[in-house]
Design a protein around this motif. Structure first.
Motif, PDB file in Angstrom:
ATOM      1  N   VAL A 186      61.264 -13.568 -30.203  1.00 54.99           N
ATOM      2  CA  VAL A 186      60.144 -12.680 -30.490  1.00 54.99           C
ATOM      3  C   VAL A 186      59.854 -11.688 -29.371  1.00 54.99           C
ATOM      4  CG1 VAL A 186      57.667 -12.633 -30.996  1.00 54.99           C
ATOM      5  CG2 VAL A 186      59.114 -14.367 -32.041  1.00 54.99           C
ATOM      6  N   LEU A 187      59.739 -10.429 -29.770  1.00 58.76           N
ATOM      7  CA  LEU A 187      59.309  -9.353 -28.876  1.00 58.76           C
ATOM      8  C   LEU A 187      57.790  -9.291 -28.839  1.00 58.76           C
ATOM      9  CD1 LEU A 187      59.821  -6.704 -27.239  1.00 58.76           C
ATOM     10  CD2 LEU A 187      59.853  -5.515 -29.448  1.00 58.76           C
ATOM     11  N   ALA A 188      57.176  -9.311 -30.020  1.00 65.02           N
ATOM     12  CA  ALA A 188      55.713  -9.268 -30.137  1.00 65.02           C
ATOM     13  C   ALA A 188      55.319  -9.901 -31.453  1.00 65.02           C
ATOM     14  CB  ALA A 188      55.222  -7.829 -30.081  1.00 65.02           C
ATOM     15  N   LYS A 189      54.086 -10.432 -31.503  1.00 64.06           N
ATOM     16  CA  LYS A 189      53.615 -11.030 -32.741  1.00 64.06           C
ATOM     17  C   LYS A 189      52.101 -10.976 -32.817  1.00 64.06           C
ATOM     18  CE  LYS A 189      53.297 -15.822 -31.216  1.00 64.06           C
ATOM     19  NZ  LYS A 189      53.665 -17.201 -31.501  1.00 64.06           N
ATOM     20  N   ALA A 190      51.614 -11.093 -34.039  1.00 68.59           N
ATOM     21  CA  ALA A 190      50.186 -11.213 -34.301  1.00 68.59           C
ATOM     22  C   ALA A 190      50.043 -12.238 -35.421  1.00 68.59           C
ATOM     23  CB  ALA A 190      49.594  -9.876 -34.737  1.00 68.59           C
ATOM     24  N   THR A 191      48.989 -13.017 -35.368  1.00 67.73           N
ATOM     25  CA  THR A 191      48.736 -13.997 -36.411  1.00 67.73           C
ATOM     26  C   THR A 191      47.379 -13.710 -37.024  1.00 67.73           C
ATOM     27  OG1 THR A 191      50.054 -15.634 -35.229  1.00 67.73           O
ATOM     28  CG2 THR A 191      48.573 -16.462 -36.936  1.00 67.73           C
ATOM     29  N   VAL A 192      47.366 -13.590 -38.353  1.00 64.77           N
ATOM     30  CA  VAL A 192      46.141 -13.340 -39.110  1.00 64.77           C
ATOM     31  C   VAL A 192      46.080 -14.353 -40.236  1.00 64.77           C
ATOM     32  CG1 VAL A 192      44.809 -11.664 -40.449  1.00 64.77           C
ATOM     33  CG2 VAL A 192      46.280 -10.862 -38.586  1.00 64.77           C
ATOM     34  N   ASN A 193      45.005 -15.139 -40.277  1.00 63.33           N
ATOM     35  CA  ASN A 193      44.795 -16.125 -41.341  1.00 63.33           C
ATOM     36  C   ASN A 193      46.004 -17.054 -41.508  1.00 63.33           C
ATOM     37  OD1 ASN A 193      43.173 -17.319 -43.290  1.00 63.33           O
ATOM     38  ND2 ASN A 193      44.039 -16.090 -44.935  1.00 63.33           N
ATOM     39  N   GLY A 194      46.632 -17.420 -40.405  1.00 60.32           N
ATOM     40  CA  GLY A 194      47.756 -18.354 -40.434  1.00 60.32           C
ATOM     41  C   GLY A 194      49.100 -17.729 -40.756  1.00 60.32           C
ATOM     42  N   ILE A 195      49.151 -16.411 -40.976  1.00 60.12           N
ATOM     43  CA  ILE A 195      50.405 -15.701 -41.236  1.00 60.12           C
ATOM     44  C   ILE A 195      50.826 -14.995 -39.942  1.00 60.12           C
ATOM     45  CG2 ILE A 195      51.595 -13.959 -42.639  1.00 60.12           C
ATOM     46  CD1 ILE A 195      50.402 -16.280 -44.305  1.00 60.12           C
ATOM     47  N   THR A 196      52.071 -15.157 -39.538  1.00 57.03           N
ATOM     48  CA  THR A 196      52.582 -14.520 -38.332  1.00 57.03           C
ATOM     49  C   THR A 196      53.350 -13.256 -38.705  1.00 57.03           C
ATOM     50  OG1 THR A 196      52.748 -16.640 -37.198  1.00 57.03           O
ATOM     51  CG2 THR A 196      54.057 -14.821 -36.302  1.00 57.03           C
ATOM     52  N   TYR A 197      53.032 -12.171 -38.030  1.00 55.88           N
ATOM     53  CA  TYR A 197      53.718 -10.889 -38.187  1.00 55.88           C
ATOM     54  C   TYR A 197      54.417 -10.632 -36.861  1.00 55.88           C
ATOM     55  CZ  TYR A 197      50.621 -10.560 -42.171  1.00 55.88           C
ATOM     56  OH  TYR A 197      49.961 -10.810 -43.355  1.00 55.88           O
ATOM     57  N   PHE A 198      55.716 -10.293 -36.892  1.00 59.38           N
ATOM     58  CA  PHE A 198      56.446 -10.212 -35.633  1.00 59.38           C
ATOM     59  C   PHE A 198      57.591  -9.206 -35.679  1.00 59.38           C
ATOM     60  CE2 PHE A 198      58.850 -13.146 -38.183  1.00 59.38           C
ATOM     61  CZ  PHE A 198      60.163 -13.014 -37.779  1.00 59.38           C
ATOM     62  N   ALA A 199      58.083  -8.889 -34.486  1.00 60.18           N
ATOM     63  CA  ALA A 199      59.310  -8.114 -34.282  1.00 60.18           C
ATOM     64  C   ALA A 199      60.168  -8.900 -33.298  1.00 60.18           C
ATOM     65  CB  ALA A 199      59.006  -6.728 -33.733  1.00 60.18           C
ATOM     66  N   GLU A 200      61.461  -8.841 -33.506  1.00 55.79           N
ATOM     67  CA  GLU A 200      62.399  -9.548 -32.632  1.00 55.79           C
ATOM     68  C   GLU A 200      62.817  -8.661 -31.461  1.00 55.79           C
ATOM     69  OE1 GLU A 200      63.158 -12.632 -32.832  1.00 55.79           O
ATOM     70  OE2 GLU A 200      63.075 -13.263 -34.922  1.00 55.79           O
ATOM     71  N   LYS A 201      63.265  -9.279 -30.393  1.00 55.89           N
ATOM     72  CA  LYS A 201      63.667  -8.531 -29.191  1.00 55.89           C
ATOM     73  C   LYS A 201      64.808  -7.564 -29.464  1.00 55.89           C
ATOM     74  CE  LYS A 201      61.972 -11.702 -25.717  1.00 55.89           C
ATOM     75  NZ  LYS A 201      62.295 -12.690 -24.681  1.00 55.89           N
ATOM     76  N   TRP A 202      65.732  -7.898 -30.352  1.00 54.22           N
ATOM     77  CA  TRP A 202      66.848  -6.984 -30.619  1.00 54.22           C
ATOM     78  C   TRP A 202      66.404  -5.737 -31.379  1.00 54.22           C
ATOM     79  CZ3 TRP A 202      67.443 -12.116 -32.526  1.00 54.22           C
ATOM     80  CH2 TRP A 202      67.132 -12.276 -33.875  1.00 54.22           C
ATOM     81  N   ASP A 203      65.162  -5.688 -31.839  1.00 53.10           N
ATOM     82  CA  ASP A 203      64.604  -4.494 -32.481  1.00 53.10           C
ATOM     83  C   ASP A 203      63.720  -3.684 -31.534  1.00 53.10           C
ATOM     84  OD1 ASP A 203      65.735  -4.917 -35.090  1.00 53.10           O
ATOM     85  OD2 ASP A 203      64.340  -6.597 -35.291  1.00 53.10           O
ATOM     86  N   GLU A 204      63.776  -3.998 -30.264  1.00 50.88           N
ATOM     87  CA  GLU A 204      62.949  -3.299 -29.286  1.00 50.88           C
ATOM     88  C   GLU A 204      63.210  -1.790 -29.297  1.00 50.88           C
ATOM     89  OE1 GLU A 204      61.468  -3.664 -24.678  1.00 50.88           O
ATOM     90  OE2 GLU A 204      63.259  -4.758 -25.297  1.00 50.88           O
ATOM     91  N   TRP A 205      64.435  -1.371 -29.535  1.00 51.39           N
ATOM     92  CA  TRP A 205      64.771   0.061 -29.590  1.00 51.39           C
ATOM     93  C   TRP A 205      63.868   0.806 -30.578  1.00 51.39           C
ATOM     94  CZ3 TRP A 205      66.146   2.354 -34.156  1.00 51.39           C
ATOM     95  CH2 TRP A 205      66.486   1.497 -35.207  1.00 51.39           C
ATOM     96  N   PHE A 206      63.484   0.154 -31.649  1.00 54.33           N
ATOM     97  CA  PHE A 206      62.690   0.788 -32.701  1.00 54.33           C
ATOM     98  C   PHE A 206      61.208   0.869 -32.330  1.00 54.33           C
ATOM     99  CE2 PHE A 206      60.560   0.723 -36.907  1.00 54.33           C
ATOM    100  CZ  PHE A 206      61.133   1.857 -37.452  1.00 54.33           C
ATOM    101  N   PHE A 207      60.730  -0.113 -31.603  1.00 53.45           N
ATOM    102  CA  PHE A 207      59.302  -0.202 -31.286  1.00 53.45           C
ATOM    103  C   PHE A 207      58.954   0.205 -29.856  1.00 53.45           C
ATOM    104  CE2 PHE A 207      60.053  -3.317 -34.671  1.00 53.45           C
ATOM    105  CZ  PHE A 207      59.128  -2.888 -35.600  1.00 53.45           C
ATOM    106  N   SER A 208      59.946   0.437 -29.003  1.00 54.09           N
ATOM    107  CA  SER A 208      59.667   0.650 -27.586  1.00 54.09           C
ATOM    108  C   SER A 208      58.697   1.805 -27.364  1.00 54.09           C
ATOM    109  CB  SER A 208      60.958   0.868 -26.805  1.00 54.09           C
ATOM    110  OG  SER A 208      61.398   2.188 -26.895  1.00 54.09           O
TER     111      SER A 208
END
Length: 96
Positions: A53-75
């Motif tokens: 995991v690069l980054a994540k957020a949890t809302v109402n027990g659901i995790t939303y995340f991006a993986e480290k290999w996708d850092e190019w897209f979110f940097s």
């Protein structure tokens, strides 16, 4: 990078993808389309288990995340996921 998911967006994901507490949604870049900061790439998502995991957020027990290999897209950006009530769809925003 920070992921921000609004309550309305979370509700949309729960309903549309039939998510339950403990489920996770991965966001990544895909070829074709456009975002406010990318040409020829758009946002894709899938229900998946987090791995590196690069980054994540949890809302109402659901995790939303991006993986480290996708850092190019979110940097250099925070990633905000909102629900557009008028269009009845999700909007992705890249915040600097």
């Amino acid at each position: 990078m920070k992921i921000i998911v609004t309550e309305q967006a979370n509700k949309w994901f729960e309903e549309e993808l039939e998510l339950e507490k403990g489920d996770a949604v991965r966001f990544y870049g895909k070829v074709y389309g456009k975002t406010e900061v990318h040409d020829n790439y758009s946002v894709a998502m899938q229900v998946a288990e987090p791995n590196d995991v690069l980054a994540k957020a949890t809302v109402n027990g659901i995790t939303y995340f991006a993986e480290k290999w996708d850092e190019w897209f979110f940097s250099e950006y925070d990633f905000k996921i909102e629900y557009d009530e008028k269009a009845d769809e999700i909007r992705y925003r890249f915040l600097s």
